[in-house]
Design a protein around this motif. Structure first.
Motif, mmCIF file in Angstrom:
data_model
loop_
_atom_site.group_PDB
_atom_site.id
_atom_site.type_symbol
_atom_site.label_atom_id
_atom_site.label_comp_id
_atom_site.label_asym_id
_atom_site.label_seq_id
_atom_site.Cartn_x
_atom_site.Cartn_y
_atom_site.Cartn_z
ATOM 1 N N LEU A 98 -1.172 -2.396 7.169
ATOM 2 C CA LEU A 98 -0.159 -2.783 6.190
ATOM 3 C C LEU A 98 -0.660 -2.564 4.765
ATOM 4 C CD1 LEU A 98 1.286 -6.005 7.859
ATOM 5 C CD2 LEU A 98 2.325 -3.728 7.719
ATOM 6 N N GLN A 99 -1.945 -2.829 4.521
ATOM 7 C CA GLN A 99 -2.516 -2.558 3.199
ATOM 8 C C GLN A 99 -2.485 -1.065 2.894
ATOM 9 O OE1 GLN A 99 -3.573 -4.790 0.861
ATOM 10 N NE2 GLN A 99 -2.760 -6.335 2.248
ATOM 11 N N LEU A 100 -2.826 -0.261 3.892
ATOM 12 C CA LEU A 100 -2.815 1.194 3.715
ATOM 13 C C LEU A 100 -1.391 1.707 3.516
ATOM 14 C CD1 LEU A 100 -4.514 3.799 3.790
ATOM 15 C CD2 LEU A 100 -4.098 3.868 6.245
ATOM 16 N N ASN A 101 -0.456 1.114 4.215
ATOM 17 C CA ASN A 101 0.944 1.530 4.120
ATOM 18 C C ASN A 101 1.543 1.208 2.747
ATOM 19 O OD1 ASN A 101 3.160 2.752 5.244
ATOM 20 N ND2 ASN A 101 3.974 0.850 6.093
ATOM 21 N N ARG A 102 1.003 0.207 2.064
ATOM 22 C CA ARG A 102 1.532 -0.176 0.749
ATOM 23 C C ARG A 102 0.990 0.678 -0.390
ATOM 24 N NH1 ARG A 102 0.654 -6.461 1.136
ATOM 25 N NH2 ARG A 102 -0.279 -6.089 -0.882
ATOM 26 N N ILE A 103 0.063 1.566 -0.121
ATOM 27 C CA ILE A 103 -0.470 2.435 -1.177
ATOM 28 C C ILE A 103 0.527 3.557 -1.440
ATOM 29 C CG2 ILE A 103 -2.305 4.048 -1.803
ATOM 30 C CD1 ILE A 103 -4.226 2.375 -0.158
ATOM 31 N N ASP A 104 0.956 3.662 -2.685
ATOM 32 C CA ASP A 104 1.876 4.726 -3.092
ATOM 33 C C ASP A 104 1.054 5.833 -3.743
ATOM 34 O OD1 ASP A 104 4.069 6.217 -3.674
ATOM 35 O OD2 ASP A 104 4.713 4.974 -5.360
ATOM 36 N N VAL A 105 0.802 6.869 -2.982
ATOM 37 C CA VAL A 105 -0.072 7.945 -3.427
ATOM 38 C C VAL A 105 0.504 8.673 -4.635
ATOM 39 C CG1 VAL A 105 -1.165 10.108 -2.704
ATOM 40 C CG2 VAL A 105 -0.986 8.230 -1.105
ATOM 41 N N ALA A 106 1.795 8.831 -4.683
ATOM 42 C CA ALA A 106 2.427 9.617 -5.748
ATOM 43 C C ALA A 106 2.360 8.934 -7.102
ATOM 44 C CB ALA A 106 3.878 9.904 -5.391
ATOM 45 N N SER A 107 2.372 7.618 -7.143
ATOM 46 C CA SER A 107 2.448 6.935 -8.436
ATOM 47 C C SER A 107 1.094 6.447 -8.966
ATOM 48 C CB SER A 107 3.401 5.735 -8.328
ATOM 49 O OG SER A 107 2.856 4.772 -7.452
ATOM 50 N N LEU A 108 0.041 6.508 -8.165
ATOM 51 C CA LEU A 108 -1.253 5.998 -8.607
ATOM 52 C C LEU A 108 -2.082 7.072 -9.293
ATOM 53 C CD1 LEU A 108 -2.304 3.864 -5.513
ATOM 54 C CD2 LEU A 108 -1.482 3.041 -7.708
ATOM 55 N N SER A 109 -2.882 6.637 -10.245
ATOM 56 C CA SER A 109 -3.828 7.557 -10.872
ATOM 57 C C SER A 109 -4.942 7.846 -9.869
ATOM 58 C CB SER A 109 -4.404 6.931 -12.140
ATOM 59 O OG SER A 109 -5.216 5.821 -11.810
ATOM 60 N N PRO A 110 -5.646 8.968 -10.019
ATOM 61 C CA PRO A 110 -6.719 9.291 -9.074
ATOM 62 C C PRO A 110 -7.792 8.201 -8.971
ATOM 63 C CG PRO A 110 -6.169 11.228 -10.349
ATOM 64 C CD PRO A 110 -5.401 10.078 -10.945
ATOM 65 N N ALA A 111 -8.156 7.605 -10.092
ATOM 66 C CA ALA A 111 -9.185 6.557 -10.062
ATOM 67 C C ALA A 111 -8.700 5.323 -9.307
ATOM 68 C CB ALA A 111 -9.576 6.181 -11.480
ATOM 69 N N ASN A 112 -7.446 4.945 -9.544
ATOM 70 C CA ASN A 112 -6.884 3.784 -8.854
ATOM 71 C C ASN A 112 -6.715 4.066 -7.360
ATOM 72 O OD1 ASN A 112 -5.829 1.279 -8.473
ATOM 73 N ND2 ASN A 112 -3.971 1.620 -9.665
ATOM 74 N N LEU A 113 -6.296 5.286 -7.040
ATOM 75 C CA LEU A 113 -6.155 5.674 -5.631
ATOM 76 C C LEU A 113 -7.511 5.655 -4.931
ATOM 77 C CD1 LEU A 113 -4.338 6.734 -3.354
ATOM 78 C CD2 LEU A 113 -4.830 9.043 -4.190
ATOM 79 N N PHE A 114 -8.543 6.157 -5.599
ATOM 80 C CA PHE A 114 -9.888 6.146 -5.027
ATOM 81 C C PHE A 114 -10.359 4.713 -4.803
ATOM 82 C CE2 PHE A 114 -14.521 6.146 -5.370
ATOM 83 C CZ PHE A 114 -14.835 7.051 -4.361
ATOM 84 N N SER A 115 -10.073 3.836 -5.747
ATOM 85 C CA SER A 115 -10.462 2.433 -5.618
ATOM 86 C C SER A 115 -9.767 1.779 -4.424
ATOM 87 C CB SER A 115 -10.130 1.680 -6.903
ATOM 88 O OG SER A 115 -10.328 0.308 -6.747
ATOM 89 N N LYS A 116 -8.481 2.020 -4.280
ATOM 90 C CA LYS A 116 -7.737 1.418 -3.165
ATOM 91 C C LYS A 116 -8.204 1.961 -1.816
ATOM 92 C CE LYS A 116 -3.559 0.059 -5.575
ATOM 93 N NZ LYS A 116 -3.537 -1.349 -5.295
ATOM 94 N N THR A 117 -8.455 3.269 -1.733
ATOM 95 C CA THR A 117 -8.928 3.825 -0.469
ATOM 96 C C THR A 117 -10.348 3.369 -0.160
ATOM 97 O OG1 THR A 117 -9.574 5.876 -1.576
ATOM 98 C CG2 THR A 117 -7.417 5.833 -0.489
ATOM 99 N N ALA A 118 -11.163 3.162 -1.184
ATOM 100 C CA ALA A 118 -12.511 2.628 -0.952
ATOM 101 C C ALA A 118 -12.435 1.211 -0.394
ATOM 102 C CB ALA A 118 -13.323 2.653 -2.246
ATOM 103 N N ASN A 119 -11.501 0.409 -0.877
ATOM 104 C CA ASN A 119 -11.316 -0.943 -0.324
ATOM 105 C C ASN A 119 -10.853 -0.893 1.128
ATOM 106 O OD1 ASN A 119 -12.101 -2.252 -2.654
ATOM 107 N ND2 ASN A 119 -10.018 -2.368 -3.456
#
Length: 134
Positions: free
Chosen positions: A44-65
């Motif tokens: 569910l956490q992974l499903n809530r990540i919106d790849v299109a709207s996040l900056s690369p740094a924020n996306l990297f941080s979320k995927t690292a978590n």
């Protein structure tokens, strides 16, 4: 979840109580249920990540978590399996030594197979996931 239900049904039905005691079935059912809930939470956490709207740094941080949560879930599951097999080995050694040696051989085969065949694939996938390609 299905395996947790199976182990719960086995405990309630008292299947093979001497060879496979109820405390092992209940312990495995609890570990499997906790693992299933954890993986549902991570999904569910992974499903809530919106790849299109996040900056690369924020996306990297979320995927690292997400990676950290997956690793912690796997460590929990491995600890449960170690405890389960330690107790199961003792039971099999007492009541079924042929089953004990068959289980030891199967686990050793699985470990060797995992190290020789699966581990290099996981390392390659991890490197590919972490590499930045243009």
């Amino acid at each position: 979840i299905i395996l947790a239900i199976v182990f719960t049904a086995m405990a309630l039905g008292n299947v093979e109580p001497q060879l496979f005691p109820n405390y092992l079935k209940i312990g495995m059912a609890v570990c499997l249920a906790v693992g299933a809930v954890w993986y549902i939470f991570v999904y569910l956490q992974l499903n809530r990540i919106d790849v299109a709207s996040l900056s690369p740094a924020n996306l990297f941080s979320k995927t690292a978590n997400i990676k950290l949560m997956m690793i912690s879930g796997e460590v929990f599951f491995i600890v449960c399996l170690v405890i389960f097999f330690t107790l199961l080995f003792q039971s099999f050694w007492s009541y079924n030594q042929t089953g004990f040696w068959a289980m030891v051989a199967t686990i050793l085969f699985a470990i060797v197979y995992g190290i020789v065949y699966m581990w290099p694939q996981y390392v390659k996938l991890f490197r590919d996931l972490n590499s930045i390609k243009e």
